[in-house]
Design a protein around this motif. Structure first.
Motif, PDB file in Angstrom:
ATOM      1  N   VAL A 177      37.157  90.832   0.445  1.00 45.59           N
ATOM      2  CA  VAL A 177      36.373  89.653   0.785  1.00 45.59           C
ATOM      3  C   VAL A 177      36.969  89.022   2.018  1.00 45.59           C
ATOM      4  O   VAL A 177      38.170  88.805   2.086  1.00 45.59           O
ATOM      5  N   ARG A 178      36.096  88.761   3.029  1.00 43.12           N
ATOM      6  CA  ARG A 178      36.577  88.150   4.256  1.00 43.12           C
ATOM      7  C   ARG A 178      36.581  86.638   4.148  1.00 43.12           C
ATOM      8  O   ARG A 178      35.645  86.049   3.624  1.00 43.12           O
ATOM      9  N   GLY A 179      37.614  86.019   4.696  1.00 44.76           N
ATOM     10  CA  GLY A 179      37.632  84.564   4.792  1.00 44.76           C
ATOM     11  C   GLY A 179      38.113  83.921   3.500  1.00 44.76           C
ATOM     12  O   GLY A 179      37.997  84.490   2.429  1.00 44.76           O
ATOM     13  N   ASN A 180      38.652  82.710   3.615  1.00 41.43           N
ATOM     14  CA  ASN A 180      39.158  82.035   2.430  1.00 41.43           C
ATOM     15  C   ASN A 180      38.226  80.923   1.996  1.00 41.43           C
ATOM     16  O   ASN A 180      37.523  81.033   1.021  1.00 41.43           O
ATOM     17  N   ILE A 224      34.891  78.988   2.181  1.00 40.30           N
ATOM     18  CA  ILE A 224      33.589  79.342   2.726  1.00 40.30           C
ATOM     19  C   ILE A 224      33.076  78.284   3.690  1.00 40.30           C
ATOM     20  O   ILE A 224      32.268  78.574   4.548  1.00 40.30           O
ATOM     21  N   PHE A 225      33.538  77.042   3.562  1.00 37.25           N
ATOM     22  CA  PHE A 225      33.000  76.018   4.449  1.00 37.25           C
ATOM     23  C   PHE A 225      33.606  76.092   5.852  1.00 37.25           C
ATOM     24  O   PHE A 225      33.160  75.420   6.760  1.00 37.25           O
ATOM     25  N   ASP A 249      33.877  79.066   7.131  1.00 39.07           N
ATOM     26  CA  ASP A 249      33.334  80.351   7.523  1.00 39.07           C
ATOM     27  C   ASP A 249      32.239  80.136   8.577  1.00 39.07           C
ATOM     28  O   ASP A 249      31.429  79.222   8.438  1.00 39.07           O
ATOM     29  N   TRP A 284      29.697  81.916   9.082  1.00 35.54           N
ATOM     30  CA  TRP A 284      28.391  82.168   8.453  1.00 35.54           C
ATOM     31  C   TRP A 284      27.891  80.926   7.727  1.00 35.54           C
ATOM     32  O   TRP A 284      26.711  80.594   7.778  1.00 35.54           O
ATOM     33  N   ALA A 285      28.838  80.255   7.071  1.00 31.76           N
ATOM     34  CA  ALA A 285      28.458  79.051   6.317  1.00 31.76           C
ATOM     35  C   ALA A 285      27.930  77.985   7.264  1.00 31.76           C
ATOM     36  O   ALA A 285      26.901  77.359   7.005  1.00 31.76           O
ATOM     37  N   CYS A 333      24.511  78.859   8.374  1.00 30.38           N
ATOM     38  CA  CYS A 333      23.504  78.662   7.314  1.00 30.38           C
ATOM     39  C   CYS A 333      23.148  77.183   7.162  1.00 30.38           C
ATOM     40  O   CYS A 333      21.977  76.832   7.021  1.00 30.38           O
ATOM     41  N   ILE A 334      24.196  76.337   7.193  1.00 33.20           N
ATOM     42  CA  ILE A 334      23.939  74.897   7.053  1.00 33.20           C
ATOM     43  C   ILE A 334      23.113  74.419   8.244  1.00 33.20           C
ATOM     44  O   ILE A 334      22.138  73.680   8.083  1.00 33.20           O
ATOM     45  N   THR A 360      19.505  75.610   7.938  1.00 40.78           N
ATOM     46  CA  THR A 360      18.765  74.837   6.924  1.00 40.78           C
ATOM     47  C   THR A 360      18.404  73.463   7.468  1.00 40.78           C
ATOM     48  O   THR A 360      17.280  72.987   7.271  1.00 40.78           O
ATOM     49  N   LEU A 365      15.661  73.747   9.992  1.00 40.68           N
ATOM     50  CA  LEU A 365      14.416  74.053   9.278  1.00 40.68           C
ATOM     51  C   LEU A 365      13.831  72.791   8.653  1.00 40.68           C
ATOM     52  O   LEU A 365      12.643  72.492   8.795  1.00 40.68           O
TER      53      LEU A 365
END
Lengths: 271, 541
Positions: free
Chosen positions: A3-6, A8-9, A11, A13-14, A17-18, A21, A24
Motif C-alpha cells: 500500500v502506497r502512502g500513509n 490518506i489525507f 495523499d 489522490w485524496a 478527489c476532494i 468533488t 462538481l
C-alpha cells in the motif's frame, strides 16, 4: 503487493478527489441555484438574489394584498387529536343539566325520532365543533343558531362531554344487516371519494369526523345535499363539500339509508 | 476460515424466513387489488398487509442478508475469527426482537401507515420502536465490521485490504450514515407524536429526512449483490476479476454518490426548492458511473471465463460459458433486470420526466424490478454459493436451482413489466381498491391480471428456493474446503492508500450530505407554521 502512502489525507489522490468533488458540487449548485432559475422564462424573479432564494426553497413572504374573503363565514375551530379526550365528572354533570334544553329534539337520552342527530356516544370534539360553528355563524340553522348563541365556551365543552359520556345503543343483532353499499366501503377513487367508513367509523375513524351509525337517514341526506350545494361549508378543508359534490343522488340515498339502518335508529324505530 | 457458522446461518435463515412470509403477503396484495378477485371491501386489511410486506422486505430481510454475508466475508477474506462474537449475537437478537415488536402492532391493524411511515399518519409507537431496534441491531454489525478490519490492518500493515472486505465495510458505512435520516425522523418527530408528547408534526421535514434514508438504502441492499458480482461470480464460473482497482472505485463511488441524492423522491414536494431538486437529480445521474463501471468490469470478467473455457471470436465466448452453473444464470438474469430497472430509473431521477410517472404504479414496478429482481436473485446466488461452507453439506440439485432462478427471472419480468405499463397509463399507486369497470381504469385490467400471474410464479420460485436449502440440510456431510473469493487478472502491484481505506470516502459522503441536505433541513427546521395535526390510525373504528 503493498500500500502506497500513509495518511490518506496527505495523499495527492485524496486532494484531487476532494477538489474534484468540490468543483462538481459548485458547478451543479451554480446551474441549479443560479443559472436555471434565471433562464426559465416563467420564473418571475426580482433579481439574482431573489432567484437564488427561490431555487433554494426559502419561503416567500406573503404579499401585502388582502386575500379574497369568501362570502360565507369560515370555521375557526382547530380540531386536534387530544381535544376533549378527557372529561371530568363535574363537566359531565353540568352538561347533563344544560342538555335539558336539547332534549326536545335530540331526546332525553341523546336519541330521538325527530330526524335530528342522535348525540349519545357521539365524539365530544364533533359536538363541540358544531356548537362553536353554530355560534360563530360558520354553520347556520334556524333552531340551533339561537340555542348556540347563548352558550359559553365551557357550556359547549360540558354539553359535548355529557353526550360523549352517554353510551351508544348496542347493535341490534336480531336485525338483518344491510350490506354496506360501495360508496361506504370502497368510495369512488376515480372521483376522489374515499370510503365513508375510512373517516366515519367501521374502517377507521379520523379526528373531527362524527360517528354516523344510527343517524337518521333524512338528516344525513340533508347534510350531504347541503354540502353538495355549498349551503353548508363548515368542513375545514372542504373535504365534505368536495366529496358530496361528486356523489350521485343515488349514492347519497344509499349511504344515508345504510348508516340509519345500523344499530341506534334501528332500535329506536322498533324495526 | 468460517468459525461462526451458526451465527451466519442464523442471520440467513431468519432473513429468508421473513422473506418467505412477506412474499405471500405480496402475492395476496397483487391478487386482491386485481380484477381477478372480488374486492375485500376493507382497505385497512390491504394497507395492513402492505405495511408488513414493506417493513419486512425493506428493513429486515436485506439488513439480515447484509449482516450475515458481512460476517462471512470478514472471517473468510481476512482469515481471522470474528472479533465481537457476542456483540454480533446481540445484534441478531435486537433485529429479531425489533422485527417482532414492529410486526405485532402491524398485525393487529394498529400501524397501517406503510413502511415509509407517511406522516402525518401516526401508528402505534411499538411499530416505530421495533424498526429502531432493527436499525440499532444492524449498527452493531457496522461497528463490528469496522473493528474487525482495523484489527486486521494492524496485524497486516502493508497488505491491501481484500476486495470483498473493502466493499463490505463500504456498504456498512453507507448503511450507518443513510439510516441516520430515518432515525432523526423517528426519534425527533414520529415517536414523540406516537407516544403523545406532541400532537403535531412537520410532514414536509419528515419527508426530507426520510429521503435521506430512502435512496441510499437501495444501494445498501445492492452492495451484497455487487460484492457477489465481483468476488463470487468470476471464481464460480472459472474466470478472474478484470480489474481489482475498478471494483474498488465502483464501491467507493457508491459510498460517495448514493447519499446526497435522495431528494429525487421529493420532486413533487412543495417544501423543497427547485434548485436543490436539480442538485439531487444531477448527483443521482452520477450513480450511473459506478453502475456502468461494474457492468463493464463484470462483462469483461465473464468474457475472460468464456475465453479460458475455449470460447473464440466476438461472440463465441458467450456460448462457451458454463450455462448450467446457477451462479452464471443468476448474474445474467440480474444484469438483464438491472438494465431494464436502471433504464426506468433514468426517468425517475429526471425532474421533468418524473412528472409523467410520479405516484403511479410505474414506481412500484421499478423498485420491485431493481430490488426484488436484480438484487434478490443475487441473494439467492450468495446463499447457494455459501451454503455448503456453512452447513458442511453439498447442494447437489443444480437442476432445481436453475429452475428456481429461471422462475424468479420470468416471474419478476411478468410481474413488473405490466406493472410499469399500467403506471404509464396513469394508474395511481398506494391505493387498495381499483374500479376496473370505470373507463379510466379498464385498459389496465389485463396488465394487472398478468402481474398477478407473475406474482404467483415468484411464490413458486421462493418455495423451490426453500426446497433447495432444506434438501441441502439433509444431504450427506462433505467438506467444501476453504471459502475463496475471485482473484483479479492483475492483482495490483501497489495500491494507493485511498483505495485501501474508507476515511476519505466517508468524509466526502458526510460532506456532500451536508452540502445537499444541510440548507433544506435548516430552512425547514427554522420555518414556523409548518406542522399539521398528527392523524392517528388504528384507533376506534
Amino acid at each position: 503487493m503493498s500500500v502506497r502512502g500513509n495518511s490518506i489525507f496527505r495523499d495527492r489522490w485524496a486532494i484531487r478527489c476532494i477538489a474534484l468533488t468540490a468543483v462538481l458540487f459548485v458547478a451543479i449548485a451554480f446551474i441549479g441555484l443560479v443559472l436555471l432559475p434565471l433562464l426559465q422564462p416563467n420564473v418571475k424573479a426580482a433579481g439574482l438574489w431573489d432567484a437564488i432564494c427561490s431555487a433554494a426553497g426559502i419561503a416567500r413572504k406573503p404579499t401585502n394584498t388582502t386575500p379574497v374573503a369568501p362570502d360565507f363565514k369560515i370555521s375557526s375551530v382547530v380540531v386536534t387529536p387530544e381535544m376533549l379526550d378527557t372529561a371530568d365528572a363535574q363537566s359531565i354533570g353540568r352538561g347533563a343539566t344544560l342538555a335539558h334544553q336539547c332534549a326536545i329534539c335530540h331526546g332525553p337520552a341523546g336519541f330521538s325520532r325527530a330526524d335530528s342527530p342522535n348525540l349519545s356516544g357521539q365524539y365530544a370534539s364533533a359536538i363541540y365543533k358544531q356548537l362553536k360553528d353554530f355560534q360563530s355563524g360558520a354553520r347556520s340553522n334556524a333552531i340551533m343558531t339561537p340555542f348556540a348563541a347563548k352558550l359559553t365556551d365551557q357550556d359547549m365543552i360540558d354539553v359535548a362531554s355529557y353526550y360523549a359520556y352517554l353510551p351508544r345503543l348496542p347493535e341490534d343483532r336480531t336485525r338483518q344487516v344491510i350490506v354496506a353499499p360501495q360508496i361506504v366501503s370502497n368510495g369512488a377513487p376515480l372521483r376522489n371519494i374515499p370510503p365513508c367508513g375510512s373517516c366515519h367509523g367501521s374502517i377507521d375513524h379520523k379526528v373531527g369526523s362524527p360517528w354516523l351509525q344510527g343517524q337518521p337517514a333524512a338528516y344525513i341526506k340533508a347534510q350531504l345535499q347541503a354540502f353538495a350545494r355549498g349551503q353548508r361549508n363548515n368542513d375545514i378543508s372542504q373535504q365534505m363539500r368536495n366529496i358530496a359534490r361528486q356523489m350521485t343522488p343515488q349514492e347519497i340515498d344509499e349511504a344515508a339509508r345504510y348508516y340509519s339502518s345500523l344499530s341506534q335508529s334501528a332500535q329506536l324505530t322498533g324495526r | 476460515m468460517l468459525t461462526n457458522k451458526r451465527l451466519i446461518l442464523a442471520h440467513f435463515w431468519l432473513a429468508f424466513s421473513v422473506f418467505g412470509l412477506a412474499i405471500l403477503l405480496g402475492a395476496w396484495q397483487m391478487l386482491i387489488r386485481s380484477p381477478l378477485h372480488a374486492w375485500i371491501s376493507n382497505p385497512e386489511w390491504y394497507y395492513r398487509s402492505l405495511t408488513a410486506h414493506g417493513t419486512v422486505m425493506g428493513y429486515v430481510f436485506p439488513t439480515l442478508v447484509a449482516m450475515g454475508f458481512g460476517y462471512a466475508i470478514s472471517e473468510t477474506s481476512l482469515n481471522q475469527p470474528l472479533i465481537g462474537r457476542r456483540w454480533a449475537w446481540a445484534g441478531f437478537w435486537l433485529v429479531l426482537i425489533g422485527a417482532v415488536t414492529a410486526m405485532v402492532p402491524v398485525s393487529l391493524g394498529l400501524a397501517s401507515v406503510l413502511y415509509t411511515f407517511y406522516p402525518p399518519m401516526i401508528g402505534n409507537p411499538f411499530y416505530y420502536i421495533g424498526v429502531v431496534l432493527v436499525v440499532v441491531g444492524s449498527w452493531i454489525w457496522v461497528a463490528l465490521m469496522s473493528i474487525n478490519l482495523a484489527a486486521w490492518k494492524r496485524a497486516n500493515p502493508d497488505k491491501p485490504v481484500p476486495l470483498a472486505m473493502f466493499a463490505n465495510v463500504a456498504g456498512s458505512y453507507l448503511w450507518a450514515w443513510t439510516a441516520v435520516g430515518a432515525a432523526l425522523e423517528l426519534l425527533l418527530q414520529i415517536i414523540p407524536a406516537a407516544i403523545g408528547l406532541t400532537s403535531t408534526i412537520d410532514a414536509g421535514l419528515s419527508r426530507v429526512f426520510f429521503s435521506w434514508t430512502l435512496h441510499a438504502i437501495v444501494y445498501f441492499w445492492l452492495i451484497p449483490a455487487y460484492i457477489a458480482y465481483y468476488t463470487i461470480v468470476p471464481r464460480a464460473i472459472g474466470g478472474k476479476v478484470y480489474s481489482d482497482a475498478m471494483a474498488r472505485i465502483a464501491f467507493i463511488l457508491f459510498l460517495v454518490v448514493s447519499m446526497p441524492i435522495g431528494m429525487h423522491h421529493t420532486f413533487a414536494d412543495p417544501q423543497v426548492g427547485a434548485g436543490f431538486k436539480f442538485i439531487h437529480s444531477a448527483f443521482t445521474a452520477l450513480v450511473a458511473i459506478p453502475t456502468l463501471l461494474t457492468v463493464f468490469t463484470i462483462c469483461a470478467s465473464v468474457e475472460i471465463a468464456g475465453r479460458l473455457r475455449g470460447g473464440k471470436g466476438p461472440f463465441g465466448w458467450i456460448a462457451a460459458l458454463p450455462w448450467d452453473n446457477p451462479i452464471m444464470l443468476a448474474v445474467t438474469f440480474s444484469f438483464i433486470m438491472l438494465g431494464f430497472g436502471g433504464a426506468g430509473g433514468l426517468i425517475n431521477m429526471s425532474y421533468q420526466l418524473d412528472a409523467t410517472i410520479h405516484n403511479t404504479q410505474w414506481i412500484t414496478g421499478h423498485f420491485h424490478l431493481i430490488f426484488g429482481g436484480a438484487i434478490v436473485i443475487m441473494y439467492f446466488a450468495i446463499a447457494y454459493d455459501l451454503w455448503p461452507h456453512l452447513t458442511g453439506r453439498q447442494l447437489t440439485n443444480l437442476r432445481l436451482m436453475r429452475t428456481q432462478l429461471w422462475l424468479w427471472f420470468i416471474g419478476m419480468i411478468v410481474t413488473t413489466f405490466p406493472w410499469h405499463w399500467v403506471g404509464i397509463l396513469g394508474m395511481p399507486r398506494r391505493m387498495a381498491y381499483y374500479d376496473y369497470t370505470n373507463a379510466a381504469l379498464e385498459p389496465t385490467a389485463l396488465s394487472v391480471s398478468i402481474s398477478v400471474v407473475g406474482a404467483f410464479i415468484l411464490v413458486i420460485s421462493a418455495i423451490l428456493f426453500f426446497v433447495v436449502l432444506l434438501e441441502g440440510q439433509r444431504a450427506p456431510r462433505e467438506n467444501a474446503g476453504p471459502y475463496r473469493f475471485s482473484m483479479a487478472v492483475h492483482p495490483p502491484v501497489t495500491l494507493p492508500a485511498v483505495l485501501n481505506g474508507h476515511a476519505l470516502w466517508v468524509t466526502l459522503m458526510v460532506g456532500l450530505t451536508i452540502t445537499n441536505y444541510g440548507f433544506p433541513v435548516y430552512e425547514l427546521v427554522t420555518r414556523s407554521g409548518m406542522s399539521v395535526p398528527a392523524i392517528y390510525v388504528g384507533g376506534e373504528r
